[in-house]
Motif scaffolding. Sequence first.
Motif, short mmCIF file in Angstrom:
data_model
loop_
_atom_site.label_atom_id
_atom_site.label_comp_id
_atom_site.label_asym_id
_atom_site.label_seq_id
_atom_site.Cartn_x
_atom_site.Cartn_y
_atom_site.Cartn_z
N LEU A 57 0.82 -1.22 0.00
CA LEU A 57 0.00 0.00 0.00
C LEU A 57 0.85 1.27 0.00
O LEU A 57 0.41 2.31 -0.50
N LEU A 58 2.05 1.18 0.58
CA LEU A 58 2.90 2.37 0.62
C LEU A 58 3.50 2.69 -0.75
O LEU A 58 4.23 3.67 -0.89
N VAL A 222 -1.59 5.02 1.87
CA VAL A 222 -0.63 5.13 2.96
C VAL A 222 -1.36 5.34 4.28
O VAL A 222 -1.13 4.62 5.27
N VAL A 223 -2.26 6.30 4.30
CA VAL A 223 -2.99 6.60 5.53
C VAL A 223 -3.93 5.46 5.87
O VAL A 223 -4.10 5.10 7.04
N PHE A 224 -4.56 4.86 4.83
CA PHE A 224 -5.48 3.74 5.05
C PHE A 224 -4.75 2.57 5.73
O PHE A 224 -5.26 1.98 6.69
N PHE A 225 -3.57 2.24 5.22
CA PHE A 225 -2.81 1.14 5.81
C PHE A 225 -2.50 1.41 7.28
O PHE A 225 -2.70 0.55 8.14
N SER A 354 -11.09 11.36 -4.53
CA SER A 354 -10.34 10.41 -3.71
C SER A 354 -9.63 11.07 -2.53
O SER A 354 -9.27 10.40 -1.56
N VAL A 355 -9.43 12.39 -2.59
CA VAL A 355 -8.74 13.08 -1.50
C VAL A 355 -9.52 12.95 -0.18
O VAL A 355 -8.92 12.90 0.90
N HIS A 356 -10.84 12.86 -0.25
CA HIS A 356 -11.64 12.78 0.96
C HIS A 356 -11.41 11.48 1.72
O HIS A 356 -11.50 11.43 2.95
N SER A 357 -11.09 10.42 0.99
CA SER A 357 -10.78 9.15 1.63
C SER A 357 -9.50 9.26 2.46
O SER A 357 -9.42 8.75 3.58
N LYS A 364 -8.99 8.96 11.44
CA LYS A 364 -9.00 7.71 12.19
C LYS A 364 -7.62 7.40 12.75
O LYS A 364 -7.47 7.01 13.92
N LEU A 365 -6.60 7.56 11.91
CA LEU A 365 -5.23 7.28 12.33
C LEU A 365 -4.82 8.16 13.50
O LEU A 365 -4.19 7.69 14.47
N LEU A 366 -5.15 9.43 13.42
CA LEU A 366 -4.80 10.36 14.49
C LEU A 366 -5.40 9.92 15.82
O LEU A 366 -4.74 9.96 16.86
N TRP A 367 -6.66 9.49 15.79
CA TRP A 367 -7.32 8.98 17.00
C TRP A 367 -6.58 7.75 17.55
O TRP A 367 -6.32 7.65 18.75
#
Length: 454
Positions: A57-58, A222-225, A354-357, A364-367
């Motif tokens: 994913l990266l 990247v962020v999703f992973f 796609s930027v909104h994803s 979510k990651l920040l949390w």
Amino acid sequence: MTIISRQMLSQITWVAGSYGVTQGLRLFTNVILARLLAPQLFGIMLIVNTLRTGIELLSDVGIGQNIVSNRKGDQPDFYNTAWTIQIIRGILLFAIALLLAQPLADFYESKQLIEIIPIISVLFLLTGFQSPARFILQKQQAVRKIALYDISMAVVSAIVHIALALYSPTIWALVAGLIVATSVSATTSFFLIDFRLHRIKISREHVKAIISFGKWVFASSVVFFLAMNFDRLYFAKQIPFAILGIYGIARTFSDMIGMLVQRVGSMMIFPKVAAFAKERSELRPAIAGLRLKALFATACGLSILVALSDIIILILYDDRYTAAAFMLPILMAGAWFSILSTMGESFMLGIGKSVHSAQANFAKLLWLVISVPLALTYSGFIAALGAIAIADLFRYISLSYSQWREGLSFFKQDILLLGLFAILVVAWRYIFMQLGLVADFNTWLAYGSIMNGG
């Protein structure tokens, strides 16, 4: 053109049906393997698979999404260019994985990883050369053909993994099973569409289009992973491999529903919205009814699964995995926000946003980065589990705002459905307790008492 049609409902049936069959096969395989192998082996493979997914994913530029979304995606010049980029990427990932084997083994303090990672890295070559035929079929909405292919591959994977575990009940059964199953999948993918249509090709025009679209897919991936796997990567360093393996089983179950919705979203909603020919203002009314019906049915089904989830673990697994009976109801209840978020992402991708994803997954990651270490350090594993369960709420909030800005808000609908889901979970749990099908509250808590202590 309308979003709701008999053809689409038939396609959704194929998507959901094939998903149910493949997940049933994977569940059967998982249960058999859990009886043959030790929990710590699943913990090691959880790390390996997470790292493998992360490396993929990266470097993701959205090959599949490009083929589906681009109007020239099913033309030979375009998908052959995409395939060539995929091959180059696979070779590079293979080399990167070899270089990272020693540092990763040192970081996780596992000598086995230095032996496993170089072998697993072969998967990057296999998937790199895999035919893009599946994405072409997805663009053409040939759902039935994809469904039958996925079921066939799930059968192959089940047979291979179980046979190897019976022959050698070690970590190498899982490693070899993954490589053999992926090899079969990569080879047979060429028979989905005429093999002669696949050739090495580089078109500057199409490379530019792929990279332009893929830059936000890359950022989102990247962020999703990190958002999807921070808990696994963090726990791998903080808790024993045996507990990590048990947690991995609970996560596998809880992810199934969200993955089904993601599958429906990527194969049905995303292509349909992307192909919607009318004005944007007509899009929301066209999808509102189907969305409500789909989520209503999901709320009814998921609430039953949440209420029964602990007994499912106790029936299918032996005493070594009892703690998963505590984890699963918490994680599965949180899957509701994952479902809403996944559906929202499909709409955003369909309209080319796609930027909104990426923004939603960053929320979510920040949390997770803030809450999980604090919860585990000061309140224990149970508190960390709760923080993970509600993480997709922050992803949903971000996506809801984005949908509102694009005129695709369903916030009121979602509030009503959330209330319905919560009421159904409580009602079903009470009914099942009265029938003696599930344990009472104190017994359920006892399943997880070992976690904070160990």
